[in-house]
Write a protein that holds these residues in place. Structure first.
Motif, mmCIF file in Angstrom:
data_model
loop_
_atom_site.group_PDB
_atom_site.id
_atom_site.type_symbol
_atom_site.label_atom_id
_atom_site.label_comp_id
_atom_site.label_asym_id
_atom_site.label_seq_id
_atom_site.Cartn_x
_atom_site.Cartn_y
_atom_site.Cartn_z
ATOM 1 N N ALA A 13 -35.152 -17.753 -6.958
ATOM 2 C CA ALA A 13 -36.430 -18.234 -6.434
ATOM 3 C C ALA A 13 -36.735 -17.583 -5.084
ATOM 4 C CB ALA A 13 -36.411 -19.751 -6.300
ATOM 5 N N ALA A 14 -35.725 -17.453 -4.231
ATOM 6 C CA ALA A 14 -35.920 -16.822 -2.923
ATOM 7 C C ALA A 14 -36.259 -15.343 -3.090
ATOM 8 C CB ALA A 14 -34.679 -16.998 -2.058
ATOM 9 N N GLN A 15 -35.572 -14.661 -4.000
ATOM 10 C CA GLN A 15 -35.855 -13.251 -4.266
ATOM 11 C C GLN A 15 -37.294 -13.060 -4.736
ATOM 12 O OE1 GLN A 15 -32.989 -11.076 -6.702
ATOM 13 N NE2 GLN A 15 -31.483 -12.639 -6.210
ATOM 14 N N ASN A 16 -37.721 -13.878 -5.672
ATOM 15 C CA ASN A 16 -39.077 -13.765 -6.203
ATOM 16 C C ASN A 16 -40.117 -14.036 -5.125
ATOM 17 O OD1 ASN A 16 -38.222 -13.052 -8.771
ATOM 18 N ND2 ASN A 16 -38.175 -15.170 -9.484
ATOM 19 N N TYR A 17 -39.856 -15.017 -4.290
ATOM 20 C CA TYR A 17 -40.788 -15.337 -3.213
ATOM 21 C C TYR A 17 -40.933 -14.146 -2.257
ATOM 22 C CZ TYR A 17 -43.167 -18.034 0.383
ATOM 23 O OH TYR A 17 -44.086 -18.492 1.287
ATOM 24 N N LEU A 18 -39.804 -13.536 -1.888
ATOM 25 C CA LEU A 18 -39.839 -12.394 -0.979
ATOM 26 C C LEU A 18 -40.532 -11.194 -1.614
ATOM 27 C CD1 LEU A 18 -36.285 -12.674 0.602
ATOM 28 C CD2 LEU A 18 -38.484 -13.085 1.726
ATOM 29 N N ARG A 19 -40.339 -10.999 -2.903
ATOM 30 C CA ARG A 19 -41.015 -9.897 -3.605
ATOM 31 C C ARG A 19 -42.528 -10.069 -3.591
ATOM 32 N NH1 ARG A 19 -37.029 -10.709 -7.713
ATOM 33 N NH2 ARG A 19 -35.420 -9.162 -7.459
ATOM 34 N N ASN A 20 -42.986 -11.294 -3.709
ATOM 35 C CA ASN A 20 -44.415 -11.575 -3.804
ATOM 36 C C ASN A 20 -45.058 -11.905 -2.461
ATOM 37 O OD1 ASN A 20 -44.654 -11.265 -6.681
ATOM 38 N ND2 ASN A 20 -43.479 -13.162 -6.851
ATOM 39 N N TYR A 21 -44.274 -11.978 -1.411
ATOM 40 C CA TYR A 21 -44.785 -12.305 -0.086
ATOM 41 C C TYR A 21 -45.642 -11.146 0.432
ATOM 42 C CZ TYR A 21 -44.719 -13.737 4.824
ATOM 43 O OH TYR A 21 -45.075 -14.116 6.087
ATOM 44 N N SER A 22 -46.769 -11.457 1.018
ATOM 45 C CA SER A 22 -47.650 -10.445 1.586
ATOM 46 C C SER A 22 -47.161 -10.121 2.998
ATOM 47 C CB SER A 22 -49.087 -10.958 1.623
ATOM 48 O OG SER A 22 -49.921 -10.002 2.223
ATOM 49 N N TRP A 23 -46.364 -9.080 3.118
ATOM 50 C CA TRP A 23 -45.738 -8.743 4.391
ATOM 51 C C TRP A 23 -46.763 -8.185 5.369
ATOM 52 C CZ3 TRP A 23 -41.031 -10.402 5.354
ATOM 53 C CH2 TRP A 23 -40.249 -10.749 4.277
ATOM 54 N N PRO A 24 -47.030 -8.901 6.470
ATOM 55 C CA PRO A 24 -47.993 -8.408 7.449
ATOM 56 C C PRO A 24 -47.409 -7.298 8.332
ATOM 57 C CG PRO A 24 -47.139 -10.527 8.135
ATOM 58 C CD PRO A 24 -46.558 -10.237 6.767
ATOM 59 N N GLY A 25 -46.103 -7.208 8.389
ATOM 60 C CA GLY A 25 -45.444 -6.204 9.223
ATOM 61 C C GLY A 25 -44.954 -5.041 8.392
ATOM 62 N N ASN A 26 -43.812 -4.534 8.751
ATOM 63 C CA ASN A 26 -43.228 -3.415 8.030
ATOM 64 C C ASN A 26 -41.820 -3.775 7.573
ATOM 65 O OD1 ASN A 26 -41.635 -3.232 10.331
ATOM 66 N ND2 ASN A 26 -42.914 -1.680 11.264
ATOM 67 N N VAL A 27 -41.065 -2.793 7.148
ATOM 68 C CA VAL A 27 -39.720 -3.059 6.635
ATOM 69 C C VAL A 27 -38.814 -3.649 7.716
ATOM 70 C CG1 VAL A 27 -38.727 -0.768 7.046
ATOM 71 C CG2 VAL A 27 -37.960 -2.121 5.088
ATOM 72 N N ARG A 28 -39.115 -3.368 8.960
ATOM 73 C CA ARG A 28 -38.326 -3.946 10.058
ATOM 74 C C ARG A 28 -38.422 -5.467 10.049
ATOM 75 N NH1 ARG A 28 -40.122 -1.190 14.978
ATOM 76 N NH2 ARG A 28 -39.175 0.552 13.918
ATOM 77 N N GLU A 29 -39.592 -5.987 9.681
ATOM 78 C CA GLU A 29 -39.774 -7.441 9.602
ATOM 79 C C GLU A 29 -38.848 -8.038 8.547
ATOM 80 O OE1 GLU A 29 -43.215 -10.789 8.715
ATOM 81 O OE2 GLU A 29 -43.698 -8.673 8.518
ATOM 82 N N LEU A 30 -38.754 -7.399 7.397
ATOM 83 C CA LEU A 30 -37.856 -7.866 6.339
ATOM 84 C C LEU A 30 -36.407 -7.809 6.802
ATOM 85 C CD1 LEU A 30 -37.167 -8.748 3.454
ATOM 86 C CD2 LEU A 30 -37.333 -6.337 2.784
ATOM 87 N N ARG A 31 -36.034 -6.722 7.432
ATOM 88 C CA ARG A 31 -34.660 -6.579 7.930
ATOM 89 C C ARG A 31 -34.316 -7.675 8.934
ATOM 90 N NH1 ARG A 31 -32.887 -2.409 12.187
ATOM 91 N NH2 ARG A 31 -30.818 -3.197 12.550
ATOM 92 N N ASN A 32 -35.238 -7.951 9.856
ATOM 93 C CA ASN A 32 -35.009 -9.004 10.852
ATOM 94 C C ASN A 32 -34.881 -10.375 10.191
ATOM 95 O OD1 ASN A 32 -35.051 -7.130 12.905
ATOM 96 N ND2 ASN A 32 -37.196 -7.483 13.411
ATOM 97 N N LEU A 33 -35.708 -10.620 9.184
ATOM 98 C CA LEU A 33 -35.636 -11.890 8.464
ATOM 99 C C LEU A 33 -34.273 -12.052 7.795
ATOM 100 C CD1 LEU A 33 -37.045 -14.473 7.297
ATOM 101 C CD2 LEU A 33 -37.545 -13.052 5.298
ATOM 102 N N VAL A 34 -33.812 -11.013 7.116
ATOM 103 C CA VAL A 34 -32.515 -11.077 6.430
ATOM 104 C C VAL A 34 -31.401 -11.304 7.441
ATOM 105 C CG1 VAL A 34 -30.852 -9.760 5.062
ATOM 106 C CG2 VAL A 34 -33.271 -9.746 4.429
ATOM 107 N N GLN A 35 -31.446 -10.618 8.565
ATOM 108 C CA GLN A 35 -30.418 -10.824 9.594
ATOM 109 C C GLN A 35 -30.430 -12.261 10.099
ATOM 110 O OE1 GLN A 35 -31.314 -7.703 12.434
ATOM 111 N NE2 GLN A 35 -29.514 -6.561 11.750
ATOM 112 N N ARG A 36 -31.636 -12.812 10.351
ATOM 113 C CA ARG A 36 -31.729 -14.209 10.804
ATOM 114 C C ARG A 36 -31.129 -15.157 9.781
ATOM 115 N NH1 ARG A 36 -36.803 -13.139 12.404
ATOM 116 N NH2 ARG A 36 -37.755 -14.191 10.663
ATOM 117 N N LEU A 37 -31.437 -14.918 8.510
ATOM 118 C CA LEU A 37 -30.916 -15.789 7.450
ATOM 119 C C LEU A 37 -29.394 -15.706 7.364
ATOM 120 C CD1 LEU A 37 -33.631 -15.103 4.752
ATOM 121 C CD2 LEU A 37 -33.241 -17.274 5.931
ATOM 122 N N MET A 38 -28.848 -14.522 7.572
ATOM 123 C CA MET A 38 -27.391 -14.351 7.519
ATOM 124 C C MET A 38 -26.704 -15.025 8.694
ATOM 125 S SD MET A 38 -26.750 -12.763 4.823
ATOM 126 C CE MET A 38 -26.945 -11.397 3.746
#
Length: 65
Positions: A13-38
């Motif tokens: 469910a989390a994977q699908n949500y992230l795939r469909n999320y409308s990212w307002p930033g760039n790949v750095r935003e995704l990387r930062n999110l993953v680091q925060r979650l870890m």
């Protein structure tokens, strides 16, 4: 990422949500999110509610702050 972070899996469910999320930033935003979650998360799996909460606290979210 070279930090020694704990291994955590994203639930489907989390994977699908992230795939469909409308990212307002760039790949750095995704990387930062993953680091925060870890770093801040607990348990082996990253669930959908944890992803949504982290995105709500994201600096790129206009309702943040």
């Amino acid at each position: 990422m070279h930090e020694k972070l704990p291994f955590r899996r994203f639930s489907m469910a989390a994977q699908n949500y992230l795939r469909n999320y409308s990212w307002p930033g760039n790949v750095r935003e995704l990387r930062n999110l993953v680091q925060r979650l870890m770093i801040l998360g607990a348990g082996d799996d990253i669930e959908l509610d944890e992803v949504k909460a982290a995105l709500a606290r994201s600096p790129s979210n206009p309702s943040w702050g």
